[in-house]
Motif scaffolding. Structure first.
Motif, PDB file in Angstrom:
ATOM      1  N   ARG A 128       0.841  -1.197   0.000  1.00 47.15           N
ATOM      2  CA  ARG A 128       0.000   0.000   0.000  1.00 47.15           C
ATOM      3  C   ARG A 128       0.878   1.249   0.000  1.00 47.15           C
ATOM      4  O   ARG A 128       1.948   1.258   0.623  1.00 47.15           O
ATOM      5  CB  ARG A 128      -0.912   0.043   1.233  1.00 47.15           C
ATOM      6  N   SER A 129       0.394   2.282  -0.663  1.00 44.57           N
ATOM      7  CA  SER A 129       1.044   3.586  -0.607  1.00 44.57           C
ATOM      8  C   SER A 129       0.359   4.428   0.468  1.00 44.57           C
ATOM      9  O   SER A 129      -0.877   4.446   0.560  1.00 44.57           O
ATOM     10  CB  SER A 129       0.943   4.295  -1.959  1.00 44.57           C
ATOM     11  N   HIS A 130       1.159   5.127   1.263  1.00 47.61           N
ATOM     12  CA  HIS A 130       0.620   5.983   2.323  1.00 47.61           C
ATOM     13  C   HIS A 130       0.973   7.450   2.100  1.00 47.61           C
ATOM     14  O   HIS A 130       0.979   8.239   3.061  1.00 47.61           O
ATOM     15  CB  HIS A 130       1.103   5.479   3.683  1.00 47.61           C
ATOM     16  N   GLY A 131       1.243   7.786   0.860  1.00 50.99           N
ATOM     17  CA  GLY A 131       1.368   9.181   0.498  1.00 50.99           C
ATOM     18  C   GLY A 131       2.730   9.804   0.710  1.00 50.99           C
ATOM     19  O   GLY A 131       3.707   9.139   1.069  1.00 50.99           O
ATOM     20  N   LYS A 132       2.760  11.094   0.490  1.00 57.97           N
ATOM     21  CA  LYS A 132       3.995  11.873   0.500  1.00 57.97           C
ATOM     22  C   LYS A 132       4.181  12.583   1.831  1.00 57.97           C
ATOM     23  O   LYS A 132       3.223  13.029   2.447  1.00 57.97           O
ATOM     24  CB  LYS A 132       3.963  12.899  -0.641  1.00 57.97           C
ATOM     25  N   VAL A 133       5.442  12.676   2.259  1.00 56.85           N
ATOM     26  CA  VAL A 133       5.823  13.458   3.426  1.00 56.85           C
ATOM     27  C   VAL A 133       6.476  14.733   2.910  1.00 56.85           C
ATOM     28  O   VAL A 133       7.391  14.681   2.084  1.00 56.85           O
ATOM     29  CB  VAL A 133       6.801  12.685   4.328  1.00 56.85           C
ATOM     30  N   SER A 134       6.016  15.868   3.378  1.00 56.94           N
ATOM     31  CA  SER A 134       6.550  17.147   2.923  1.00 56.94           C
ATOM     32  C   SER A 134       7.856  17.452   3.643  1.00 56.94           C
ATOM     33  O   SER A 134       7.856  17.893   4.798  1.00 56.94           O
ATOM     34  CB  SER A 134       5.521  18.264   3.163  1.00 56.94           C
ATOM     35  N   VAL A 135       8.967  17.188   2.955  1.00 58.64           N
ATOM     36  CA  VAL A 135      10.288  17.458   3.514  1.00 58.64           C
ATOM     37  C   VAL A 135      11.284  17.528   2.359  1.00 58.64           C
ATOM     38  O   VAL A 135      11.282  16.667   1.480  1.00 58.64           O
ATOM     39  CB  VAL A 135      10.700  16.362   4.533  1.00 58.64           C
ATOM     40  N   VAL A 141       5.906   7.106   1.619  1.00 62.00           N
ATOM     41  CA  VAL A 141       5.794   6.012   2.584  1.00 62.00           C
ATOM     42  C   VAL A 141       4.942   4.885   1.992  1.00 62.00           C
ATOM     43  O   VAL A 141       3.908   5.134   1.362  1.00 62.00           O
ATOM     44  CB  VAL A 141       5.168   6.513   3.903  1.00 62.00           C
ATOM     45  N   TYR A 142       5.383   3.643   2.228  1.00 64.31           N
ATOM     46  CA  TYR A 142       4.691   2.451   1.740  1.00 64.31           C
ATOM     47  C   TYR A 142       4.652   1.409   2.854  1.00 64.31           C
ATOM     48  O   TYR A 142       5.447   1.455   3.798  1.00 64.31           O
ATOM     49  CB  TYR A 142       5.419   1.849   0.527  1.00 64.31           C
ATOM     50  N   SER A 143       3.731   0.453   2.726  1.00 63.17           N
ATOM     51  CA  SER A 143       3.700  -0.677   3.655  1.00 63.17           C
ATOM     52  C   SER A 143       3.633  -1.981   2.876  1.00 63.17           C
ATOM     53  O   SER A 143       3.208  -2.004   1.714  1.00 63.17           O
ATOM     54  CB  SER A 143       2.504  -0.581   4.602  1.00 63.17           C
ATOM     55  N   LEU A 144       4.065  -3.041   3.520  1.00 54.69           N
ATOM     56  CA  LEU A 144       3.959  -4.395   2.978  1.00 54.69           C
ATOM     57  C   LEU A 144       3.425  -5.290   4.087  1.00 54.69           C
ATOM     58  O   LEU A 144       4.063  -5.443   5.134  1.00 54.69           O
ATOM     59  CB  LEU A 144       5.313  -4.908   2.500  1.00 54.69           C
ATOM     60  N   ASP A 145       2.239  -5.867   3.867  1.00 53.72           N
ATOM     61  CA  ASP A 145       1.575  -6.753   4.829  1.00 53.72           C
ATOM     62  C   ASP A 145       1.668  -8.165   4.275  1.00 53.72           C
ATOM     63  O   ASP A 145       1.156  -8.436   3.187  1.00 53.72           O
ATOM     64  CB  ASP A 145       0.127  -6.323   4.976  1.00 53.72           C
ATOM     65  N   VAL A 161      11.158   6.330   1.133  1.00 53.66           N
ATOM     66  CA  VAL A 161      12.284   6.788   0.328  1.00 53.66           C
ATOM     67  C   VAL A 161      12.151   8.294   0.174  1.00 53.66           C
ATOM     68  O   VAL A 161      11.072   8.806  -0.119  1.00 53.66           O
ATOM     69  CB  VAL A 161      12.335   6.066  -1.035  1.00 53.66           C
ATOM     70  N   GLY A 162      13.236   9.009   0.448  1.00 52.97           N
ATOM     71  CA  GLY A 162      13.203  10.461   0.386  1.00 52.97           C
ATOM     72  C   GLY A 162      14.485  11.011  -0.216  1.00 52.97           C
ATOM     73  O   GLY A 162      15.502  10.304  -0.315  1.00 52.97           O
ATOM     74  N   ARG A 163      14.432  12.294  -0.583  1.00 56.13           N
ATOM     75  CA  ARG A 163      15.576  12.885  -1.280  1.00 56.13           C
ATOM     76  C   ARG A 163      15.829  14.309  -0.815  1.00 56.13           C
ATOM     77  O   ARG A 163      14.894  15.073  -0.576  1.00 56.13           O
ATOM     78  CB  ARG A 163      15.325  12.882  -2.794  1.00 56.13           C
ATOM     79  N   ASP A 164      17.106  14.641  -0.715  1.00 50.45           N
ATOM     80  CA  ASP A 164      17.559  16.011  -0.494  1.00 50.45           C
ATOM     81  C   ASP A 164      18.674  16.258  -1.510  1.00 50.45           C
ATOM     82  O   ASP A 164      19.805  15.785  -1.344  1.00 50.45           O
ATOM     83  CB  ASP A 164      18.077  16.186   0.933  1.00 50.45           C
ATOM     84  N   GLY A 165      18.356  16.939  -2.592  1.00 54.86           N
ATOM     85  CA  GLY A 165      19.339  17.165  -3.652  1.00 54.86           C
ATOM     86  C   GLY A 165      19.794  15.862  -4.282  1.00 54.86           C
ATOM     87  O   GLY A 165      18.964  15.069  -4.757  1.00 54.86           O
ATOM     88  N   ALA A 186       4.036   7.594  13.474  1.00 52.50           N
ATOM     89  CA  ALA A 186       5.385   7.773  14.014  1.00 52.50           C
ATOM     90  C   ALA A 186       6.439   7.510  12.945  1.00 52.50           C
ATOM     91  O   ALA A 186       7.493   8.164  12.925  1.00 52.50           O
ATOM     92  CB  ALA A 186       5.600   6.840  15.204  1.00 52.50           C
ATOM     93  N   PHE A 187       6.168   6.568  12.044  1.00 55.88           N
ATOM     94  CA  PHE A 187       7.123   6.280  10.976  1.00 55.88           C
ATOM     95  C   PHE A 187       7.228   7.457  10.013  1.00 55.88           C
ATOM     96  O   PHE A 187       8.308   7.743   9.496  1.00 55.88           O
ATOM     97  CB  PHE A 187       6.718   5.007  10.237  1.00 55.88           C
ATOM     98  N   ARG A 188       6.122   8.128   9.770  1.00 53.68           N
ATOM     99  CA  ARG A 188       6.171   9.330   8.935  1.00 53.68           C
ATOM    100  C   ARG A 188       7.063  10.392   9.586  1.00 53.68           C
ATOM    101  O   ARG A 188       7.836  11.072   8.903  1.00 53.68           O
ATOM    102  CB  ARG A 188       4.759   9.879   8.695  1.00 53.68           C
ATOM    103  N   THR A 189       6.974  10.514  10.904  1.00 54.67           N
ATOM    104  CA  THR A 189       7.849  11.444  11.618  1.00 54.67           C
ATOM    105  C   THR A 189       9.302  11.015  11.504  1.00 54.67           C
ATOM    106  O   THR A 189      10.201  11.845  11.278  1.00 54.67           O
ATOM    107  CB  THR A 189       7.436  11.526  13.092  1.00 54.67           C
ATOM    108  N   THR A 190       9.561   9.711  11.644  1.00 53.88           N
ATOM    109  CA  THR A 190      10.918   9.189  11.484  1.00 53.88           C
ATOM    110  C   THR A 190      11.451   9.490  10.087  1.00 53.88           C
ATOM    111  O   THR A 190      12.611   9.882   9.918  1.00 53.88           O
ATOM    112  CB  THR A 190      10.922   7.667  11.741  1.00 53.88           C
TER     113      THR A 190
END
Length: 199
Positions: A128-135, A141-145, A161-165, A186-190
């Motif tokens: 499942r996709s759990h959307g984008k984190v603004s950073v 964010v994704y999950s695998l059940d 998975v995220g990117r900075d430059g 909490a994982f989104r915060t992490t």
């Protein structure tokens, strides 16, 4: 009988063994999550040192061998209650290469469930996709059940998975249970913390 979960356990053990055998740690580069910045658990998290390259199993469940070993470092995390995780960070040659790697990882994470079901007959796996984190340039964010009905084992993993430059970071969290047991907020915060700490 070899199960999906036993394969994960073996690869995690191999990764830990490799980490113990490699005494090198880069002096400079993107910063990593600390153990305390993983989602809260009933027992404390521990973290390895930061090592060069990728873990023994390619580093990324759902996206094995997608992350290049060059200019890459990783740190593994664990608790006493079979909860575990990893952060892998790589600096691409160009920003365009970093964008391409993020796209590749996102496609692998989104399609992981059906792929694992084809590779492991009898396994039920839902991504499942759990959307984008603004950073920075963004994180997703994704999950695998997964469930093995014949032996009654269920596992839940969260990925981001995220990117900075030019820098891309991949974070995985996993434990026994279902999506309802996962600390998604909490994982989104992490994830946000992981991307913010890169530089």
């Amino acid at each position: 009988m070899t199960t999906f979960r036993s394969v994960l356990a073996v690869t995690a053990a191999l990764g830990a063994a490799l980490a113990a055998a490699v005494p090198s740690q880069a002096a400079t580069g993107p910063a990593f999550l600390s153990a305390a910045q993983m989602p809260a658990s009933s027992t404390p998290w521990t973290a390895t040192r930061v090592f060069t390259g990728v873990p023994e199993n390619g580093g990324a469940l759902c996206a094995p061998y997608k992350i290049p070993a060059q200019n890459t470092r990783y740190r593994e995390f664990a608790t006493e209650l079979d909860t575990n995780g990893v952060q892998i960070t790589t600096v691409a040659r160009t920003e365009a290469d970093a964008v391409k790697l993020v796209d590749t990882l996102r496609k692998s994470l989104a399609g992981c469930g059906p792929l694992l079901e084809r590779q492991n007959p009898g396994l039920h796996a839902v991504s499942r996709s759990h959307g984008k984190v603004s950073v920075e340039e963004g994180a997703w964010v994704y999950s695998l059940d997964t469930a093995e009905p014949q032996i009654g084992i269920t596992d839940i993993h969260l990925f981001s998975v995220g990117r900075d430059g030019r820098t891309v970071t991949f974070v995985r969290w996993g434990q026994m249970g279902d999506l309802k047991d996962a600390p998604l907020a909490a994982f989104r915060t992490t994830t946000k913390t992981a991307v913010n700490k890169l530089w």
